[in-house]
Design a protein around this motif. Sequence first.
Motif, PDB file in Angstrom:
ATOM      1  N   ILE A 213       0.831  -1.204   0.000  1.00  0.00           N
ATOM      2  CA  ILE A 213       0.000   0.000   0.000  1.00  0.00           C
ATOM      3  C   ILE A 213       0.866   1.255   0.000  1.00  0.00           C
ATOM      4  CG2 ILE A 213      -1.621   1.343   1.401  1.00  0.00           C
ATOM      5  CD1 ILE A 213      -3.060  -1.212   2.076  1.00  0.00           C
ATOM      6  N   PHE A 214       1.962   1.221   0.738  1.00  0.00           N
ATOM      7  CA  PHE A 214       2.867   2.382   0.731  1.00  0.00           C
ATOM      8  C   PHE A 214       3.391   2.641  -0.674  1.00  0.00           C
ATOM      9  CE2 PHE A 214       7.197   4.129   0.961  1.00  0.00           C
ATOM     10  CZ  PHE A 214       6.932   5.317   1.614  1.00  0.00           C
ATOM     11  N   ASP A 215       3.802   1.599  -1.364  1.00  0.00           N
ATOM     12  CA  ASP A 215       4.325   1.763  -2.727  1.00  0.00           C
ATOM     13  C   ASP A 215       3.253   2.332  -3.665  1.00  0.00           C
ATOM     14  OD1 ASP A 215       6.717   0.754  -1.850  1.00  0.00           O
ATOM     15  OD2 ASP A 215       6.373  -1.277  -2.627  1.00  0.00           O
ATOM     16  N   GLU A 216       2.017   1.873  -3.492  1.00  0.00           N
ATOM     17  CA  GLU A 216       0.921   2.389  -4.320  1.00  0.00           C
ATOM     18  C   GLU A 216       0.699   3.881  -4.043  1.00  0.00           C
ATOM     19  OE1 GLU A 216      -1.140   0.942  -6.609  1.00  0.00           O
ATOM     20  OE2 GLU A 216       0.024  -0.923  -6.585  1.00  0.00           O
ATOM     21  N   LEU A 217       0.758   4.263  -2.782  1.00  0.00           N
ATOM     22  CA  LEU A 217       0.578   5.674  -2.421  1.00  0.00           C
ATOM     23  C   LEU A 217       1.668   6.545  -3.039  1.00  0.00           C
ATOM     24  CD1 LEU A 217      -0.405   5.382   1.349  1.00  0.00           C
ATOM     25  CD2 LEU A 217      -1.820   6.411  -0.441  1.00  0.00           C
ATOM     26  N   MET A 218       2.905   6.091  -2.945  1.00  0.00           N
ATOM     27  CA  MET A 218       4.009   6.906  -3.454  1.00  0.00           C
ATOM     28  C   MET A 218       3.955   7.006  -4.978  1.00  0.00           C
ATOM     29  SD  MET A 218       5.462   8.049  -0.803  1.00  0.00           S
ATOM     30  CE  MET A 218       6.930   8.800  -1.508  1.00  0.00           C
ATOM     31  N   LYS A 219       3.576   5.917  -5.630  1.00  0.00           N
ATOM     32  CA  LYS A 219       3.484   5.945  -7.090  1.00  0.00           C
ATOM     33  C   LYS A 219       2.367   6.887  -7.538  1.00  0.00           C
ATOM     34  CE  LYS A 219       2.837   2.913 -11.098  1.00  0.00           C
ATOM     35  NZ  LYS A 219       2.588   1.510 -11.553  1.00  0.00           N
ATOM     36  N   ALA A 220       1.187   6.743  -6.922  1.00  0.00           N
ATOM     37  CA  ALA A 220       0.063   7.615  -7.285  1.00  0.00           C
ATOM     38  C   ALA A 220       0.332   9.057  -6.886  1.00  0.00           C
ATOM     39  CB  ALA A 220      -1.214   7.115  -6.604  1.00  0.00           C
ATOM     40  N   GLY A 221       1.139   9.247  -5.841  1.00  0.00           N
ATOM     41  CA  GLY A 221       1.391  10.585  -5.332  1.00  0.00           C
ATOM     42  C   GLY A 221       2.329  11.424  -6.173  1.00  0.00           C
ATOM     43  N   GLU A 222       2.999  10.805  -7.137  1.00  0.00           N
ATOM     44  CA  GLU A 222       3.901  11.576  -7.996  1.00  0.00           C
ATOM     45  C   GLU A 222       3.143  12.692  -8.699  1.00  0.00           C
ATOM     46  OE1 GLU A 222       5.761   8.844 -10.628  1.00  0.00           O
ATOM     47  OE2 GLU A 222       6.872   7.798  -9.034  1.00  0.00           O
ATOM     48  N   GLU A 223       1.921  12.429  -9.027  1.00  0.00           N
ATOM     49  CA  GLU A 223       1.083  13.424  -9.716  1.00  0.00           C
ATOM     50  C   GLU A 223       0.840  14.655  -8.844  1.00  0.00           C
ATOM     51  OE1 GLU A 223      -3.572  13.767 -11.255  1.00  0.00           O
ATOM     52  OE2 GLU A 223      -2.631  11.791 -11.033  1.00  0.00           O
ATOM     53  N   PHE A 224       0.875  14.463  -7.534  1.00  0.00           N
ATOM     54  CA  PHE A 224       0.561  15.555  -6.594  1.00  0.00           C
ATOM     55  C   PHE A 224       1.791  16.069  -5.848  1.00  0.00           C
ATOM     56  CE2 PHE A 224      -2.981  12.535  -6.865  1.00  0.00           C
ATOM     57  CZ  PHE A 224      -3.953  13.355  -7.415  1.00  0.00           C
ATOM     58  N   ASN A 225       2.975  15.616  -6.285  1.00  0.00           N
ATOM     59  CA  ASN A 225       4.216  16.003  -5.613  1.00  0.00           C
ATOM     60  C   ASN A 225       4.160  15.644  -4.119  1.00  0.00           C
ATOM     61  OD1 ASN A 225       6.832  17.059  -5.511  1.00  0.00           O
ATOM     62  ND2 ASN A 225       6.089  19.105  -4.920  1.00  0.00           N
ATOM     63  N   VAL A 226       3.690  14.426  -3.830  1.00  0.00           N
ATOM     64  CA  VAL A 226       3.600  13.970  -2.445  1.00  0.00           C
ATOM     65  C   VAL A 226       4.994  13.909  -1.833  1.00  0.00           C
ATOM     66  CG1 VAL A 226       3.811  11.488  -2.970  1.00  0.00           C
ATOM     67  CG2 VAL A 226       2.565  12.243  -0.930  1.00  0.00           C
ATOM     68  N   LYS A 227       5.074  14.234  -0.542  1.00  0.00           N
ATOM     69  CA  LYS A 227       6.351  14.167   0.170  1.00  0.00           C
ATOM     70  C   LYS A 227       6.151  13.432   1.489  1.00  0.00           C
ATOM     71  CE  LYS A 227       8.418  18.363  -1.737  1.00  0.00           C
ATOM     72  NZ  LYS A 227       9.228  17.586  -2.673  1.00  0.00           N
ATOM     73  N   MET A 228       7.201  12.715   1.889  1.00  0.00           N
ATOM     74  CA  MET A 228       7.178  12.128   3.222  1.00  0.00           C
ATOM     75  C   MET A 228       7.356  13.236   4.259  1.00  0.00           C
ATOM     76  SD  MET A 228       6.447   9.041   2.934  1.00  0.00           S
ATOM     77  CE  MET A 228       6.538   8.769   4.703  1.00  0.00           C
ATOM     78  N   CYS A 229       6.740  13.057   5.372  1.00  0.00           N
ATOM     79  CA  CYS A 229       6.756  14.057   6.445  1.00  0.00           C
ATOM     80  C   CYS A 229       7.266  13.391   7.713  1.00  0.00           C
ATOM     81  CB  CYS A 229       5.335  14.587   6.645  1.00  0.00           C
ATOM     82  SG  CYS A 229       5.133  15.756   7.990  1.00  0.00           S
ATOM     83  N   GLY A 230       8.218  14.025   8.386  1.00  0.00           N
ATOM     84  CA  GLY A 230       8.760  13.475   9.630  1.00  0.00           C
ATOM     85  C   GLY A 230       7.967  13.932  10.846  1.00  0.00           C
ATOM     86  N   LEU A 231       8.265  13.334  11.964  1.00  0.00           N
ATOM     87  CA  LEU A 231       7.475  13.608  13.164  1.00  0.00           C
ATOM     88  C   LEU A 231       7.814  14.941  13.819  1.00  0.00           C
ATOM     89  CD1 LEU A 231       7.064  10.057  14.642  1.00  0.00           C
ATOM     90  CD2 LEU A 231       5.663  11.316  13.027  1.00  0.00           C
ATOM     91  N   HIS A 232       8.948  15.559  13.475  1.00  0.00           N
ATOM     92  CA  HIS A 232       9.160  16.945  13.906  1.00  0.00           C
ATOM     93  C   HIS A 232       8.122  17.853  13.249  1.00  0.00           C
ATOM     94  CE1 HIS A 232      12.604  15.870  16.108  1.00  0.00           C
ATOM     95  NE2 HIS A 232      13.528  15.988  15.174  1.00  0.00           N
ATOM     96  N   ALA A 233       7.843  17.599  11.986  1.00  0.00           N
ATOM     97  CA  ALA A 233       6.822  18.399  11.295  1.00  0.00           C
ATOM     98  C   ALA A 233       5.436  18.116  11.858  1.00  0.00           C
ATOM     99  CB  ALA A 233       6.868  18.114   9.799  1.00  0.00           C
ATOM    100  N   VAL A 234       5.139  16.858  12.179  1.00  0.00           N
ATOM    101  CA  VAL A 234       3.845  16.543  12.792  1.00  0.00           C
ATOM    102  C   VAL A 234       3.673  17.336  14.086  1.00  0.00           C
ATOM    103  CG1 VAL A 234       2.476  14.720  13.875  1.00  0.00           C
ATOM    104  CG2 VAL A 234       3.681  14.263  11.730  1.00  0.00           C
ATOM    105  N   ASP A 235       4.755  17.459  14.854  1.00  0.00           N
ATOM    106  CA  ASP A 235       4.689  18.201  16.111  1.00  0.00           C
ATOM    107  C   ASP A 235       4.422  19.684  15.870  1.00  0.00           C
ATOM    108  OD1 ASP A 235       4.916  18.367  18.982  1.00  0.00           O
ATOM    109  OD2 ASP A 235       6.883  19.265  18.711  1.00  0.00           O
ATOM    110  N   SER A 236       5.114  20.279  14.906  1.00  0.00           N
ATOM    111  CA  SER A 236       4.892  21.701  14.638  1.00  0.00           C
ATOM    112  C   SER A 236       3.500  21.929  14.048  1.00  0.00           C
ATOM    113  CB  SER A 236       5.975  22.253  13.703  1.00  0.00           C
ATOM    114  OG  SER A 236       5.995  21.571  12.464  1.00  0.00           O
TER     115      SER A 236
END
Length: 815
Positions: A648-671
């Motif tokens: 499922i992760f691979d499917e998300l990343m492949k489909a997300g190329e169209e939307f410029n998806v980026k991984m987000c770290g937990l420092h960003a989740v905190d902010s």
Amino acid sequence: MSNQLPSHAQVVIIGGGIVGCSTAYHLVEMGWKDVVLLERKRISSGTSWAAAGLLGQLWSTSPLTKLAKYGADLYAGLEAKTGQPTGYKRNGSLRVSRTQARRSEYQRALGMARAFGIKMEEISMEEAKKLFPVMQTDDLTGAWYQPDDGVTNPEDTTQALAKGARMGGATIIENIKVLDIKLENDTVKGVKTDQGEIQCEYVVNCAGMWGREVGKMVGVSLPLVAAEHMHMTTEPIEGVYKEMPYLRDMDGYIYIKEEMGGLLMGGFEPMAKTWGVKGIPDNFEYTQLDEDWDQMDLFIQNAIIRCPAFEETGVTNLTTVPESFTPDTSYLLGEAPGVKNFFVGCGMNSVGITSAGGAGMALATWIVQGYPDEDLWPVDVRRYNKWQNNLKYIEERVNVESVGNLYADHFPFKQPTSSRDVLKTPIHDRLKDLGACFGVVSGWERANWFAPEGVEPKYEYSWERQNWFDFSAREHMNIRENVGIYDLTSMGKFLMQGKDAEKVLQTVCANDVAQPVGKVVYTQMLNERGGIEADITVTKMEEDKFFIVTAGATTTRDFDWIKRHTPKDAHATLTDVTWSYTMLGVMGPKSRDLLSKITDEDLSNDAFPFATAKEIYAGFATAYAVRMSFVGELGWELYIPTPFAQGIFDELMKAGEEFNVKMCGLHAVDSLRLEKGYRHWSSDISPDDTPYEAGLGFAVKLDKDDFIGKAALVKQKEEGIKKKLVIFTIDDPEPLIYHDEPIYRNGEIAGENTHGSYAHVSGHSIGMVYLSNREGIRDEWIMDGKYEIEVENKRYPITIHLKAPYDPQGKSIKA
């Protein structure tokens, strides 16, 4: 001192060191006379006798500081109360810095001291030399003085506590070995010794470096192991005087205090030596280990730098003894998970003397009234998972870091380097390939930030903007403006099942969980005082099946809380399924567009509204999709059965190329969560705070049947609250904040920052603070004040927000 083992006691304490004696002392002070303390050899003969006896009062949190301050005040009056000399002196302490980084740390500590009511001041080098005449100061960047710190004689103080306990009615038996602890229905029933058995209602494990083995008697995980600790004393030195304050030079790994006209010097080295891992000799009593001058050399070289007299003065003694350490260098306190009435006070990390007075009082209070008076989460024994009792894991961490961390730079976001890559999520390697820099929470490897191509994913620590600041800001903004994915598999996940499941959850939750199937409920679990014990979501999967999600760090604690409050005759089973599911957050304005590429489920607002959940097809697999958000944007939390996670992760990343998806770290989740005003348990909310005080009254349903804490909340609602949690931003965009910086209202300290981060949308640091008013707290009173925050001994104006600075109406999450 009695040698006769009674057949019964209300409380049995195992271990006659200073923590055990303090616990016995406080129990009898609180009126419990039927207390028996069992010591394998003689009182104080394990490790307490050999401690340096330093009494520092400033700790990393307000509750622990209060306990340390209480202990110092207790020791000050023990001799008068018991007739037993203790050697207590309130001669103060000095701390010095060699680097600018350490100076920043102490300037921030100075603000914490003010917030916590501890006397501390920066002083000149001339003043420092006057207080400590034999000190060299040419290489220092700062010096600070704490006049209320002191020293005590460890063995005499332990004996005074023991004498006070006996005077109050406690029985102390020496030369007796505990062999086992008896349980019935996971409840303490007695103790087996080499001199017979004793029945009891409570057992307190104060067995020091034997504490882990005692914990194993009842199946409780107590991750600790002994490490060698050494200090030496010198012949008399000219300039040393009797009431001289003790000195901490943490950049040199050392502490120094006056001893018989000379100096006692010891320290905490970066690479330590564990001891007794394969077993402690039965004849261990006032035992000193072999001298290791090679191990001592680092301390000696730094001592000569700080006090040149060390180079020419004779050494009178080198004391080498083992002391117990834990993987995170915090002690273990409280009622252990899974066993009723089994309490713990051990793993003291070489701060047993300064901690014992307060720790013993806290344990006794917890036993007598059923709960502690302070939020003790930083030392709560329930912070560990069972697997962390693995000796290989503990020994590596203690050798490489735990000992040294006492005096290492205490940078924000500092991560351990040892005992790593133990508990990894199913997509760990994929995240690593994408540039993840991992941190650790409760043993879990978690992606904290992502390095762009060509940048090494490695922390460069400082008190200013660290090397990942701009990368995390981009992750933050990508979720605000586009779509991002984060891995929070570490979240605790439970299933509550059975025909009484809903009834049990209605009792432990303040919100109403009696909802239709597929409804997600955000709620707190409260204590009888209305304080917040846990912050969770509960989803009704089926009529008799509920999915509970909590923070990764509190998984053991929260599971234990629910189990303890599930009646024995209830048809309800709680199962920890944390490792069975990977959790991916797909968040941002384009999250619906992205998810629609990998599922045929209707994700529209009408078909899939906020706070609902469904099992959906995703890619070639299935996932449990929960429409909730901890970042304040449209999005879904996908709980994916572990075997399906990578696909499922691979499917998300492949489909997300169209939307410029980026991984987000937990420092960003905190902010992101702070910018939206979302609370975090242990930082912003605790057992000492009610939902009304924390601004979470919307999650309380007083009109439902009785629940734990309801009576306290009804009373508080009638009388009104006297403190309230509010959000603030610093007007100046430059300062960074972390926790416990003092907040001023009209020039007077009004509270401290619960937790800080950076609001990247507005470009300012952001935090929260509880403001109090005895007359009752009202928004008009709050907004009428002029507010400032102190950062590194400088004050900055702040703006108070009664609602979240970002999207205060919550339109984004319901889009």
